[in-house]
Structures are given as C-alpha cells and as structure tokens.
Write an enzyme that holds these catalytic residues in place. Structure first.
Site, mmCIF file in Angstrom:
data_model
loop_
_atom_site.group_PDB
_atom_site.id
_atom_site.type_symbol
_atom_site.label_atom_id
_atom_site.label_comp_id
_atom_site.label_asym_id
_atom_site.label_seq_id
_atom_site.Cartn_x
_atom_site.Cartn_y
_atom_site.Cartn_z
ATOM 1 N N HIS A 177 36.036 37.367 38.157
ATOM 2 C CA HIS A 177 37.401 37.074 37.702
ATOM 3 C C HIS A 177 37.881 35.798 38.380
ATOM 4 O O HIS A 177 37.891 35.710 39.593
ATOM 5 C CB HIS A 177 38.346 38.229 38.035
ATOM 6 C CG HIS A 177 38.229 39.385 37.081
ATOM 7 N ND1 HIS A 177 39.298 39.946 36.445
ATOM 8 C CD2 HIS A 177 37.141 40.045 36.636
ATOM 9 C CE1 HIS A 177 38.887 40.917 35.648
ATOM 10 N NE2 HIS A 177 37.581 41.010 35.759
ATOM 11 N N LYS B 175 42.375 44.519 49.477
ATOM 12 C CA LYS B 175 41.676 44.064 50.680
ATOM 13 C C LYS B 175 40.806 45.124 51.350
ATOM 14 O O LYS B 175 39.959 44.791 52.185
ATOM 15 C CB LYS B 175 42.698 43.566 51.726
ATOM 16 C CG LYS B 175 43.246 42.180 51.459
ATOM 17 C CD LYS B 175 42.263 41.121 51.889
ATOM 18 C CE LYS B 175 42.392 39.835 51.146
ATOM 19 N NZ LYS B 175 41.635 39.751 49.888
ATOM 20 N N PRO C 230 47.033 49.170 48.662
ATOM 21 C CA PRO C 230 46.033 48.598 47.758
ATOM 22 C C PRO C 230 46.449 47.327 47.008
ATOM 23 O O PRO C 230 45.619 46.716 46.336
ATOM 24 C CB PRO C 230 45.768 49.738 46.760
ATOM 25 C CG PRO C 230 47.008 50.560 46.793
ATOM 26 C CD PRO C 230 47.564 50.450 48.179
ATOM 27 N N TYR D 56 49.414 41.973 37.547
ATOM 28 C CA TYR D 56 50.269 42.566 38.571
ATOM 29 C C TYR D 56 51.695 42.318 38.099
ATOM 30 O O TYR D 56 52.153 41.174 38.093
ATOM 31 C CB TYR D 56 50.056 41.888 39.926
ATOM 32 C CG TYR D 56 48.742 42.214 40.620
ATOM 33 C CD1 TYR D 56 47.547 41.589 40.249
ATOM 34 C CD2 TYR D 56 48.712 43.126 41.673
ATOM 35 C CE1 TYR D 56 46.359 41.883 40.910
ATOM 36 C CE2 TYR D 56 47.522 43.423 42.339
ATOM 37 C CZ TYR D 56 46.347 42.803 41.949
ATOM 38 O OH TYR D 56 45.175 43.096 42.610
ATOM 39 N N TYR E 71 43.766 36.238 48.464
ATOM 40 C CA TYR E 71 43.217 37.225 47.526
ATOM 41 C C TYR E 71 41.700 37.096 47.436
ATOM 42 O O TYR E 71 40.982 38.093 47.385
ATOM 43 C CB TYR E 71 43.869 37.032 46.151
ATOM 44 C CG TYR E 71 43.670 38.197 45.191
ATOM 45 C CD1 TYR E 71 44.596 39.232 45.128
ATOM 46 C CD2 TYR E 71 42.557 38.258 44.352
ATOM 47 C CE1 TYR E 71 44.430 40.300 44.245
ATOM 48 C CE2 TYR E 71 42.373 39.316 43.469
ATOM 49 C CZ TYR E 71 43.318 40.330 43.429
ATOM 50 O OH TYR E 71 43.137 41.392 42.559
#
Ligand code: PHB
Length: 392
Positions: free
Chosen positions: A76, A298, A294, A205, A386
């Site tokens: 991704h 990580k 979550p 998100y 990220y």
C-alpha cells in the site's frame, strides 16, 4: 526431581516476536527453545491487524520463500484521511520513499511457524509458563507445565518474555505483573469481518461527527472494518443492518460494499510501557513490554523492532561475551517505543471523537486535521511514522 530442559535462550511466547527471535538467533548459531501456552491452531487463527512497515517486510525477507508477504500480501502506497466529508490521500513514496504491506498477523505467524519447524526449531505448543526465576544469575529458569500438565523447567543462559500483554515473564523484570506506565481511552473499536469485495483500494481512516471508522481489507473477498464504540459494547447488541448503518454513516462519500458479517469483536484501547525491559538475564519484547492502541498500526512492527535489537545484543553476549549491547537494549528500544506510543496516541486523538468532546474540541480537531493534510511537512510526519522510522 523436576525434569529440566537446557538451552542457550528460552523464549516464552510464540507470537511474531518470539518466533522471529528464534530465527535470528539460529541464523548466528544460537539454539533456543520456544514455548507457548496456545495450540498451533489457536495461534494461526487469532485475528489481528495487518499493516507491516517496510523495515518489517525486509526483515521477514530473511526467511526466504517461507515469507509470503510479497506474494500474498499487498503493498500500500498510501492511506486516506477523511473528515468533514472529504478524503485526503497521504502518498507514502513521494513523501518518504517508503511503503507498507497489508498482510495479516496470522499469515505472518503461519509463515514463521512453518519456517521454524522446517529448520528443526524446538517449538512447543500447549506449554504454560508459570514463572521466570533467577533473573539475576547466569542461569535463569522458566518454570513450566507441559501439554499434559506435567511440571518441567527450562534452564538457559538467557530468558526472553515475548508472551504478550498478559505476560508471565514481566514479573521477573519489573517486580509485578503490571508494573508500567499506563493509559486507558474512553472508547474502543467494534471490529467486523465480512464477505464482500473491497470498498476502497486503500485504507480509509475516517473522522466524522458520529465517531471514527477504519475501512481495511483482508483479501479480494474478505474485508475488515471498525467503528468507534463504547468499551462496554456487547457484540450481540447490533443486527447486521445496524452494523452497516453505523459504519456507513461514518464514511460519508463512500458506498460500502456490504456482505455477510461472520465475525465481530470489541477492541479496547490501551497504551502501556513496562517500567523496565531488562533485569539481569531476562528481557521483555513486544506486547509484554508495551501496548499501543491500534490506530497507528504499530503493534507488530514495534515488537519486531525490539527483536532486531535484542537478537544483536544476545549475539554479542553469547558469542563474544560482550554485555554492552544488552545493557543499552532498554534505552535503544525505548527510544522507538515512546515515539510509537506518541504516534499511536496522536493518531487516536486526531481521529476519534471523545465522549465528552465540546464544540470547541470538535472544531479544534478539524483545525488539527487540516494542518496535517494541508502541509507537506504534516503529511510527511504522518507518512514517516506510519511507514516506520529507519532502524537505529
Ligand atoms: C487491520 O486491518 O486490522 C488494521 C489496519 C490498520 C490499523 C489497524 C487495524 O491501523
């Protein structure tokens, strides 16, 4: 006499951290015994999150063909942040030159277990560790019971607690089973698995007035989605139609592709860092050492970063008699752990609606979201964290 198994490193817990550690130790000629209280089937079927940082994928590459992350997993190159009805893509390669892979943790575990067994690893399922003793000697021990309930001990030169958030090994390091810095959040995630095609190519998100939602994936025909809920929510309290309603209203602008929901769970949000990671010849890694909420994806990555450091330190100790890398293991691991704690807390507070949020809080949060997505630096901070900071 209690039967005793002798080895160089005893590893309590066959999650990603414990199994990968046994692989890295074996690669430099250090034998280990890995035990886990769960059965192989339980380990391989427990559903967990699935975002792997680039550095994690590269370390898994050392398993050779046994790692299927690059063939079965999906790369991704970005995620979408959605708020105020609009989507904003964070493009990882252009911002930080890295990407992530979506490859669920139980698939990582299947690969690791198969690779370790093929390499002849002493890996025992259904074995319960009751305590870790003699941390401050050069012969620490794991007091355990085998799959038939018979007591035995593992005597080693070093013991590693990779036994998750309810760690038994932790007490030998911190002096209590809980000792650590702790924070709880006033919300949880309601997670579902459903049979449906993906609703989006990348993860969404989403912050909305009704709360947060995450649209994730598992495969071409199975999807994983979450929505913010009260921690006390009963998974049976919603009909399927109500679950789709809850999810759909949190991602305005996308029509979710619905299908039968075959699993539901409520994930509580906690942040935790053990007060100590090392005592004498016992160290903690992964969830035994820390827990993150979550939202930042990580958890497994942090466990694997700990293991990379500890494997090098144990190589120095057990092959060269050099204890210095071990002595600095806590400090070096905590450097990354607290950065990841901050990132996970920040992503959580950036995207969720606190139950007691005022109008001011809500408008401030939109201001914060805009300052991230409208700034190259803001987007780069998110992308850097990220996709994972380079290993120090
Ligand atoms: C998941 O797919 O389960 C997942 C992905 C990203 C997260 C958390 C969970 O931040």
């Amino acid at each position: 006499m209690t039967p005793t198994v002798r080895t160089r490193v005893a590893i309590v817990g066959a999650g990603p951290a414990g199994l990968l550690l046994s692989h890295l130790l074996d690669a430099v000629g250090i034998p280990s015994v890995v035990i886990d209280q769960r059965s192989r089937d339980e380990i391989e079927s427990t559903i967990r999150a699935g975002i792997l940082e680039q550095g994690t994928v590269e370390l898994l590459d050392t398993l050779g063909d046994a790692s299927r992350v690059r063939t079965v997993g999906n790369r991704h190159d970005g995620i979408e942040l959605r708020f105020a009805g609009e989507g904003h893509r964070i493009d990882f390669p252009s911002l930080v030159g890295r990407a992530v892979w979506l490859y669920p943790q139980h698939e990582v575990l299947k690969d690791l277990i198969a690779a370790r067994l093929a390499a002849g690893q002493d890996l025992r399922f259904g074995v319960t560790a009751e305590s870790v003793q003699d941390a401050e000697t050069d012969r620490p021990r794991v007091i355990a019971r085998d799959a038939d309930g018979q007591p035995f001990e593992i005597e080693a030169e070093f013991v590693v607690g990779s036994d998750g958030s309810r760690s038994v090994a932790r007490a030998a390091v911190t002096g209590s089973s809980t000792g650590g810095y702790f924070r709880e959040y006033p919300f949880a995630w309601f997670g579902i698995l459903c049979e449906a095609p993906p609703s989006s190519d990348e993860l969404i998100y989403s912050n909305s007035p009704d709360g947060f939602a995450l649209i994730s994936q598992r495969s071409a025909s199975v999807q994983r989605m979450y929505f913010q809920c009260d921690p006390e929510t009963d998974t049976a309290a919603y009909s399927e139609a109500q679950l789709w309603d809850e999810l759909q209203k949190r991602v305005p602008g996308t029509t979710l592709k619905e299908g039968p929901i075959f699993q539901r769970d409520v994930l509580r949000f906690r942040s935790f860092v053990a007060h100590e990671l090392l005592r004498g010849r016992v160290a903690l890694v992964g969830d035994a050492a820390h827990t993150v909420p979550p939202t930042g994806a990580k958890g497994m990555n942090l466990a694997i970063a700990d293991v990379r450091l500890l494997a090098d330190a144990l190589g120095a100790l057990l092959l060269d008699g050099d204890a210095r890398p071990l002595e600095t293991y806590p400090e070096r691991a905590l450097h990354r752990i607290w950065k990841a704690q901050h990132f996970s807390w920040w992503m959580t507070s950036l995207l969720h609606v606190a139950p007691d949020a005022t109008d001011f809080d809500r408008r401030r949060q939109l201001g914060e979201l805009r300052s991230v997505v409208e700034s190259d630096h803001g987007r780069a901070y998110l992308a850097e964290a990220y996709t994972g900071w380079p290993q120090s």
